[in-house]
Write a protein that holds these residues in place. Structure first.
Motif, mmCIF file in Angstrom:
data_model
loop_
_atom_site.group_PDB
_atom_site.id
_atom_site.type_symbol
_atom_site.label_atom_id
_atom_site.label_comp_id
_atom_site.label_asym_id
_atom_site.label_seq_id
_atom_site.Cartn_x
_atom_site.Cartn_y
_atom_site.Cartn_z
ATOM 1 N N ALA A 25 34.537 38.048 53.109
ATOM 2 C CA ALA A 25 33.897 38.870 52.070
ATOM 3 C C ALA A 25 32.382 38.680 52.021
ATOM 4 N N PHE B 267 43.561 48.540 47.411
ATOM 5 C CA PHE B 267 42.471 48.150 48.309
ATOM 6 C C PHE B 267 41.669 46.962 47.755
ATOM 7 N N GLY B 268 41.765 46.726 46.442
ATOM 8 C CA GLY B 268 41.052 45.604 45.828
ATOM 9 C C GLY B 268 39.572 45.621 46.179
ATOM 10 N N ALA B 269 39.070 44.463 46.610
ATOM 11 C CA ALA B 269 37.643 44.345 46.939
ATOM 12 C C ALA B 269 37.374 44.600 48.410
ATOM 13 N N SER B 270 38.385 45.056 49.150
ATOM 14 C CA SER B 270 38.212 45.189 50.607
ATOM 15 C C SER B 270 37.278 46.328 50.999
ATOM 16 N N ILE C 70 40.888 41.785 53.446
ATOM 17 C CA ILE C 70 39.604 41.117 53.668
ATOM 18 C C ILE C 70 39.723 39.999 54.702
ATOM 19 N N ALA C 71 38.843 40.030 55.709
ATOM 20 C CA ALA C 71 38.766 38.914 56.662
ATOM 21 C C ALA C 71 37.671 37.950 56.220
#
Lengths: 264, 197
Positions: A79, A46-49, A76-77
């Motif tokens: 951030a 998921f990372g930073a999403s 992410i669209a």
């Protein structure tokens, strides 16, 4: 059922050593609570999403009658990095996410509210720091309209009369501004304050004339909005992020909006 | 219901993080198979830890003596202090064996959504250390989250008046991960933190 949707992450909670629950306001399904398994691991897919204040595209497994849905993917669209990388903007963005979380019910779809939230978040990231309150007010006022209790600011809520400069009131219970004749039943407010709040109701951020901020009393706007939402939202609302943001703004030197207005 | 005593033990174990009802039941039943002395030893250990372990008055590490073993170790570099969010982070850095400076545990991160502000963290104590100590470098090692970044931003503002070098641990890709699968925020942080090779 596998579902795809755009969404804005409002907040996250630790669920276990490696997983977390994310509160997402999605364009297509309204507010969702999603379990992201393994999201707390350093190598999480998921990372930073799943960070709060992130607009992303999410895939989840939806099952009726289940409070928590299972999140499968997050991409992410936007951030909103300018928001997250600035202390004051982050506080403003948090206040918006908190308010959005509070005024919505789970799985109550509202694409208009979603687009207002994205507009407000973008604006938080770009507006001059001196006017950082404005996107938060904008979101509160427009979001109230999008969920069905738009404050009446364009005339007297009692008699419909045009508002005059000299004496005005605001009644949280009646849901709007009061003219000279009826101002006695509400809180006293200044014309410039009401005028600017009414202006925030009508347009998108790029249509808001910030020169109207001249003469606006920041504390008065806050007081009006607090009183209005205390009246119209369930009383258990104890805003932490909004308190945080307002404390931060109050700690700054009193900003005479007129003084810095030419820079906006 | 098995017995009131067992149910109470299960409920108590269930309060621990990561211990669900099933695991709590399994642990409680396992304890029943132990000798009484073994159970007593465990109980004594828990009481012992609770009564003897406290926070270091300087860095807020866990300790049985005042100051803690890190703060009292004169072989460590006393000109460098690493600021971390939680004690678990300190243990993680100690496991690397690479860092030989001092620590300062904030005991949390600034989080508007949780109502946690700077006044709830051990920030004034850090500033006191800077005023009265020999610290020349502050390493910001706050977690790579929105809250961690907010804490680092706030700290960097607070540290401006001090004649100290303020650095931040690198942000970016975890070792062993696949670059192609990294998201744009992680990649941009990695790029921003690049160094001479």
């Amino acid at each position: 059922m596998i579902c795809h949707t755009d969404g804005l992450v409002l907040r996250g909670f630790r669920m276990s050593e490696s997983s977390k629950v994310v509160v997402l306001f999605s364009r297509d399904y309204g507010k969702l609570r999603l379990v992201a398994k393994g999201a707390r691991r350093p190598k999480s897919k998921f990372g930073a999403s799943l960070e709060p204040m992130t607009w992303g595209r999410y895939v989840f497994y939806r099952q009726d009658n289940r409070e928590l849905q299972i999140l499968s993917e997050g991409d992410i669209a936007h951030a909103f990095e300018p928001v997250k990388q600035h202390y004051g903007r982050m506080a403003a963005g948090s206040a918006i996410c908190e308010f959005l979380d509070h005024i919505t019910e789970d799985e109550d779809r509202n694409p208009l509210l979603f687009s207002i939230a994205l507009e407000a978040m973008r604006w938080v990231g770009s507006i001059a720091e001196i006017a950082l309150d404005v996107p938060v007010w904008y979101f509160q006022i427009r979001a109230a309209g999008a969920v069905g209790y738009r404050p009446h600011m364009s005339g007297c809520v009692q008699c419909g009369a045009r508002l005059q400069r000299h004496r005005l009131g605001f009644s949280p219970g009646l849901g709007g501004t009061l003219c000279d004749k009826h101002a006695g039943v509400g809180m006293r407010v200044q014309f410039e304050t009401v005028n600017f709040m009414a202006h925030l109701q009508v347009g998108r951020p790029d249509r808001i004339d910030l020169s109207l901020l001249r003469g606006v009393n920041r504390a008065e706007v806050t007081r009006i909005l607090r009183a209005f939402f205390d009246q119209h939202i369930e009383s258990r609302y104890r805003p932490k992020a909004l308190d945080f943001f307002e404390r931060l703004r109050a700690a700054e030197p009193a900003l005479p909006y007129g003084a810095g207005i030419q820079d906006l | 219901m098995a017995s009131e005593a067992i149910e109470k033990l299960i409920a108590a174990l269930n309060r621990l993080p990561g211990i669900g009802a099933k695991t709590a039941r399994r642990l409680a039943l396992e304890m029943l198979t132990w000798d009484t002395d073994e159970v007593r030893e465990l109980a004594d250990l828990m009481v012992d830890v609770k009564t003897r372990v406290r926070r270091c008055s300087i860095c807020f590490n866990l300790t049985e003596v005042e100051p803690c073993s890190v703060c009292s170790d004169m072989r460590r570099d006393r000109s460098s202090v690493m600021v971390i969010d939680f004690i678990g982070d300190l243990l993680a850095f100690e496991r690397t064996g690479l860092y030989r400076g001092l620590y300062h545990v904030l005991d949390g991160r600034i989080s508007p959504l949780d109502g946690i502000g700077p006044e709830d963290l051990n920030i004034s104590q850090l500033l006191h250390r800077l005023r009265h100590g020999e610290i020349r470098e502050v390493i910001l090692a706050n977690g790579p989250t929105v809250e961690g970044d907010a804490t680092a931003q706030y700290l960097s503002q607070c540290l401006t008046p001090f004649e100290v070098s303020v650095t931040q641990i690198a942000r970016g890709l975890p070792v062993g991960s696949d670059l192609a699968l990294a998201d744009q925020v992680t990649l941009s942080r990695a790029l921003e933190g690049r160094r001479e090779y």
